[in-house]
Each structure stands twice: as structure tokens, then as C-alpha cells.
Design an enzyme around this catalytic site. Sequence first.
Site: not given
Ligand code: DGL
Length: 276
Positions: A91, A193
Amino acid sequence: MRQKNANFSKKEDKKLSDGKKTIVGVFDSGVGGLSVLGACVRLAPQFSYLYYGDNARAPYGSRPAGEIVCFVREALQLFRERGAAAAVLACNTATAVAVERMRREFPFPVLGVEPAVKQAAARYGSALVLCTPRTAESERLRRLIARFPACRFTVAPLEGLAAEIERSLCEGKEPDLGAHLPPDRSACVVLGCTHYALVSDKIAAFYGVPVFDGAAGTARRLLSVLGGFGEAEGSLGGYINKSSPSFLGESGGEQVFFLGESAPLNEKIYKQMFKK
Ligand code: DGL
């Protein structure tokens, strides 16, 4: 506060000690980290993987930093209790906000994800970086981009795209990307993301330019950090038995276990996207 999603019985904990494979915990706010899990399993199927998505509290992207740190800590505690040899914050938001701190707090290597800014800059003179608001404002991203002054980066904080992807994949619908992606004329796009990586082909089609994501780079780093070994002295493996809906199986020698209340959902999406 111990997270409700993360509760497991003593019996399941005991099963964990029966295995021998090196365990890697992979964490995301929800389904996004499955893109990283897929790359890790492909490159290093000799490890045993725990996937924990905090889907009930996704998205993280606009949450206060202190809250994100607490959620990430809970996830890593869960991995520690289950004998993880390493954890991957799959993430970008969690990495930007919490990775340094988690490295100080936990005894195992904590890897983060990084937008593939370097790869984009090596090939193109301009790049659009799509990410969450928290990642966009982070010092970590600012410093990363500053290392490649020859490339003109446009950073676009997207308030609702991760939630749109989370929702649409969970409901089996097409995400409405057009409602979220900004117009842009950069030569390429960098996905900042991990949720976006699950629809990278659609984002590439929307802009008509190459798209970079950092999942494969994270998998390579994992392999180098763990030395490429599949079995380690004292390492632990699989604790959910094969009749459990959260056991993905060992076809091709791989083991992936999904944790928490959203385990069946994440497992289903992972299978659809990476086990065709
Ligand atoms: N998948 C995550 C990222 O790479 C988080 C997205 C989220 O929960 O807002 O930032």
C-alpha cells in the site's frame, strides 16, 4: 485496540506452527495489495504468504496519518503472531506514512512499495503520477521525484479512485475511471496506489500511454531481502486447513492464506485476477 477482523482461534494459531515455509505477510487497506501479492507469488512461489486486507476500513488514502499508523501496526502484529519472516506494506499510502516507523518497531524486515518513478524517468521526459491524497503530500514521494529532475512529473491526488476500484471489484462491476482520472498529456503514467494496478490496462487505455507500476520491483526486493530461500530454520507456515474457505491451495507449490473477515472476498478477487 485489537482489530475485530484479525481474531483467530487458538486452534488455528496452533496449526501455524506445523508448517516449514518462510512466511511473508502482505498487507493493504483492501484489495489493492493483491496486485503486489500476485507479483510476489509469481516471482517467489517458494514462500508461504499471508494476505491481510483491512477492507472494512478502506480506503486509507484520506485518513489522518496517526490513524493509518495504528492500522498498519495492528496488521504487522497479526503477521508477527503468525511467525512472519518479513512483511510487505502493499500500500503506497501505508508505506508513505508508516514504513520507517514500522521498521523501528518490528523485528522482521518491513518492505514498502514505491511508485515506479525511476523506471518512468529512465524512458520518458514526462510522467503523470496517480496516487492517494496522503501519498501525494508525503515527503517520501517528494524526495523520490526530486531524484529525477530530467523528467517532468505531474502528481495527481485522487480522492475517490481507490474506493471506486475497491467497491467495483468487490461487487463484480466495472469501475467508472472516467469520473476520477484527470485529463493529462504526459508521456506515461506511474501508478502510485496498488489499487490502481488492478485496473492498469484500463488506465493505459484511458490515457493511451504506457503505465508503470511498482509491484514487480517489490517482489524482487522481497526475494533479495529473504535471500531467495524457501525454507528457513524456525520459520512457520500454513495454519488454515485445506477445507477452510480461506485456503487457496498449493497448486504449483504455492501457499497463500487470506486473513480476517474479508478473507473470502480477497481470495475470490485474487483467484479471478491472478489464477486464470
Ligand atoms: N492501495 C493503497 C495505496 O496503495 C491504499 C488506497 C486507499 O486505501 O486509499 O495507496
